[in-house]
Design an enzyme around this catalytic site. Structure first.
Site, PDB file in Angstrom:
ATOM      1  CD  GLU A  49      -6.985  -4.691  -6.682  1.00 44.65           C
ATOM      2  OE1 GLU A  49      -6.144  -3.754  -6.607  1.00 44.65           O
ATOM      3  OE2 GLU A  49      -8.080  -4.566  -7.249  1.00 44.65           O
ATOM      4  CG  ASP A  60       0.847   1.838 -10.045  1.00 44.77           C
ATOM      5  OD1 ASP A  60      -0.341   1.800  -9.711  1.00 44.77           O
ATOM      6  OD2 ASP A  60       1.464   0.846 -10.478  1.00 44.77           O
TER       7      ASP A  60
END
EC number: 4.2.1.20
Length: 263
Positions: A49, A60
């Site tokens: 990723e 995040d």
């Protein structure tokens, strides 16, 4: 069949679970992140990723937010992120690369041009966390038509009524977010994750990979035992933030990959 499909077919044939690693492109700088990415397949990573830095990464936690800020401060762009993918493809045509990030940089580039460039760079799939299924016509469906998998996130709050909508245009694999909240916020527990993975797998033939809150080889193994594989992001990005060398980071990644593969 995409590289992602091929990878899961190969792992099934080998009786192994997948190990997926996340790295922020351009963190702490272009050359260092490029060196780490090029070393990931050799460290046992099955799927990479590749984080696309963005100024407002709402899903995040601080670790990955700061990684994105470092990358942007050092001049990382969408073009330079795709260059890392191209560089990997020169030496590795098997390991899938999933570009993970937010829609704004893609929208700014323009979807048709972005998909053309991503495909040419060797990107295999997309995770775009701020595009819900209701917006599938925006990027998901064009991406699938271009030959890219569009990977969707399911969470502990994705109930049985919502799940079919989440799954309807998903391909490659389903990314199950093991905890409620932001990346790096808590530890994943296999006892909590197992029933949720089983519930998702009852609704789809796609592999279910679990991420968020996996930091050690032991937790990677425990999660991989109840899913089709494990994703580690924040723990690896933390090693970058602490100034570890690429060799030290890749050794850590290998320990995590060995944990997942031992499940």
């Amino acid at each position: 069949m995409t590289r992602i499909d091929d990878t899961f077919a190969r792992l099934r044939a080998e009786g192994k679970k997948a190990f997926v690693s996340y790295i922020m492109a351009g963190d702490p700088d272009f050359e260092t992140s490029r060196e780490i990415v090029l070393g990931l397949p050799g460290a046992g990573v099955d799927i990479i990723e590749l984080g696309l830095p963005f100024t407002d990464p709402m899903a995040d936690g601080p670790t990955i937010q700061l990684a994105g800020q470092r990358a942007l401060a050092n001049g990382q762009t969408l073009d330079r992120t795709l260059q890392i993918a191209r560089d990997l493809r020169v030496r590795d045509d098997r390991t899938p690369i999933v570009l993970m990030g937010y829609y704004n940089p893609i929208h700014s580039r323009g979807v048709p041009l972005f998909l053309e460039q991503a495909k040419a760079a060797g990107i295999d799939g997309l995770i775009v966390v701020d595009l819900p299924p209701e917006e599938d016509a925006e990027l998901c469906i064009p991406a699938q038509k271009a030959g890219l998998n569009f990977i969707r996130l399911a969470t502990p709050t994705t109930d049985d009524r919502r799940l079919p909508t989440v799954l309807q245009n998903t391909s490659g694999f389903v990314y199950y977010v093991s905890i409620t909240g932001i990346t790096g916020a808590a530890a994943a527990q296999a006892t909590d994750v197992g029933p949720e993975v089983a519930r998702i797998k009852a609704a789809t033939n796609l592999p279910v990979i679990v991420g968020f809150g996996i930091r050690t080889p032991e937790s990677a193994r425990a999660i991989a035992e109840v899913a089709d594989g494990a994703v580690v992001g924040s723990a690896i990005v933390s090693e970058v933030a602490q100034g570890r060398t690429p060799a030290e980071i890749l050794a850590f990644v290998k320990s995590l990959a060995d944990g997942a593969h031992s499940a």
